[in-house]
Design a protein around this motif. Structure first.
Motif, mmCIF file in Angstrom:
data_model
loop_
_atom_site.group_PDB
_atom_site.id
_atom_site.type_symbol
_atom_site.label_atom_id
_atom_site.label_comp_id
_atom_site.label_asym_id
_atom_site.label_seq_id
_atom_site.Cartn_x
_atom_site.Cartn_y
_atom_site.Cartn_z
ATOM 1 N N THR A 217 0.841 -1.194 0.000
ATOM 2 C CA THR A 217 0.000 0.000 0.000
ATOM 3 C C THR A 217 0.880 1.250 0.000
ATOM 4 O O THR A 217 2.072 1.202 0.327
ATOM 5 N N THR A 218 0.275 2.370 -0.351
ATOM 6 C CA THR A 218 1.051 3.604 -0.503
ATOM 7 C C THR A 218 1.687 4.054 0.800
ATOM 8 O O THR A 218 2.744 4.695 0.791
ATOM 9 N N ASP A 219 1.074 3.707 1.934
ATOM 10 C CA ASP A 219 1.648 4.156 3.205
ATOM 11 C C ASP A 219 2.908 3.381 3.587
ATOM 12 O O ASP A 219 3.574 3.721 4.574
ATOM 13 N N GLY A 234 -6.354 3.037 -5.898
ATOM 14 C CA GLY A 234 -6.337 3.974 -4.793
ATOM 15 C C GLY A 234 -5.098 3.854 -3.932
ATOM 16 O O GLY A 234 -3.970 3.955 -4.423
ATOM 17 N N SER A 235 -5.294 3.588 -2.638
ATOM 18 C CA SER A 235 -4.166 3.526 -1.718
ATOM 19 C C SER A 235 -3.413 2.209 -1.792
ATOM 20 O O SER A 235 -2.395 2.038 -1.113
ATOM 21 N N THR A 236 -3.886 1.257 -2.591
ATOM 22 C CA THR A 236 -3.154 0.013 -2.823
ATOM 23 C C THR A 236 -2.271 0.197 -4.047
ATOM 24 O O THR A 236 -2.774 0.336 -5.168
#
Length: 306
Positions: A217-219, A234-236
């Protein structure tokens, strides 16, 4: 029957030590669950810089893009370095055959490499991606035919083809001719179409296919990592889709999306033999009188010293 493991997990971008630690933890988990071979995704050590352009529009390069590349290069490993040695030592201690994607630094060039670790001998092969895809060509060099490596394991002969190299028919033919029995496909292709490609290859080569994709994931990336396009999920950043397929085309495990996991499947070495009754793409179903493939396996160096 022996068991193979396919690891679906994300790297720790730009952090070599943490990525190696995570790889060893996952290797240990796979071995504790009975696996004799574990396949990791493309660029697991070193990371895949999804969404970055490295400041390189056509005709221009930016200072910020060069700084991004500096950080990426600093997160790469060398084949004779301590990080690969740690991985090889862990494979030895666990008695586990390992295929793992790394970003390899050789001189001043980076390569997307599939490292093959034999617990008895250490590095048994290091296949450098022959054809980086799209803008990957900006940050990765091109491999050559000298790294079309295979290795013998208790489950059969293992070979590795990375991500969209799997869309190169002649490369697949070369691997079949090398007698590959466990066709490993480390990737970051998380599209639903990837499963069909892996099934086709299993049927075409009459081989087990073990494909490992990252889930990240982006985080997981540093706060200043530039995602310069809108990601499709998205955030993945990369959503997985790892899969294991038998020589008959039967899906033994996966595909799995949107989670970290390890897929397991029992490998029947005799399934390949049975499936060649009616099809052998480099044997009785080939036509060497019409088609011929020549593979140049000597290293292609830019400078040679007599």
């Amino acid at each position: 029957m022996p068991t193979a493991a396919v690891v679906q997990a994300g790297s720790v971008p730009f952090d070599i030590d943490a990525s190696v630690d995570k790889a060893i933890r996952l290797m240990t988990e796979a071995r504790d669950n009975g696996a004799e071979i574990a396949v990791f995704p493309e660029a697991f050590i070193g990371g895949y810089p999804k969404g970055s352009t490295f400041g390189a529009p056509v005709g221009l390069r930016t200072d910020d893009g060069r700084r991004q590349y500096e950080r990426y290069s600093n997160g790469a490993v060398t084949l004779d370095g301590p990080d690969v040695e740690r991985l090889a030592e862990a494979a030895k201690e666990l008695g586990l055959f390992v295929v793992i994607g790394i970003i390899e630094r050789l001189g001043n060039t980076l390569y997307c490499t599939a490292l093959m670790l034999d617990p008895g001998v250490g590095i048994a092969g290091a296949h450098r991606k022959l054809m980086p895809t799209g803008s990957e060509r900006l940050i990765w060099g091109f491999g050559d035919g000298s790294t079309l490596d295979t290795m013998d394991t208790p489950l059969g002969r293992v070979g590795s083809v990375i991500c969209w190299e799997n869309y190169m028919p002649l490369l697949r033919q070369a691997m079949y001719a090398k007698g590959v029995e466990l066709y490993c496909a480390p990737t970051v292709d998380d599209r639903p179409t990837w499963a069909a490609t892996m099934t086709h290859i299993a049927l075409e080569g009459r081989t087990h296919v073990l494909s490992a994709c990252q889930f990240i994931t982006t985080d997981a990336y540093p706060d200043d990592h530039p995602f310069e396009v809108d990601l499709p999920y998205g955030s993945t950043a990369i959503r997985g889709g790892s899969i294991i397929v038998a020589p008959t085309g039967e899906v033994l495990a996966g595909p799995v999306y949107d989670e970290e996991t390890i897929l397991y499947a029992e490998i029947d070495p005799t399934a390949k033999t049975r499936s060649h009754l009616d099809f052998d793409v480099v044997g009785h179903y080939s036509r060497p009188d019409v088609f011929e493939l020549t593979v140049r396996t000597e290293p292609r160096n830019s400078v040679s010293f007599d």
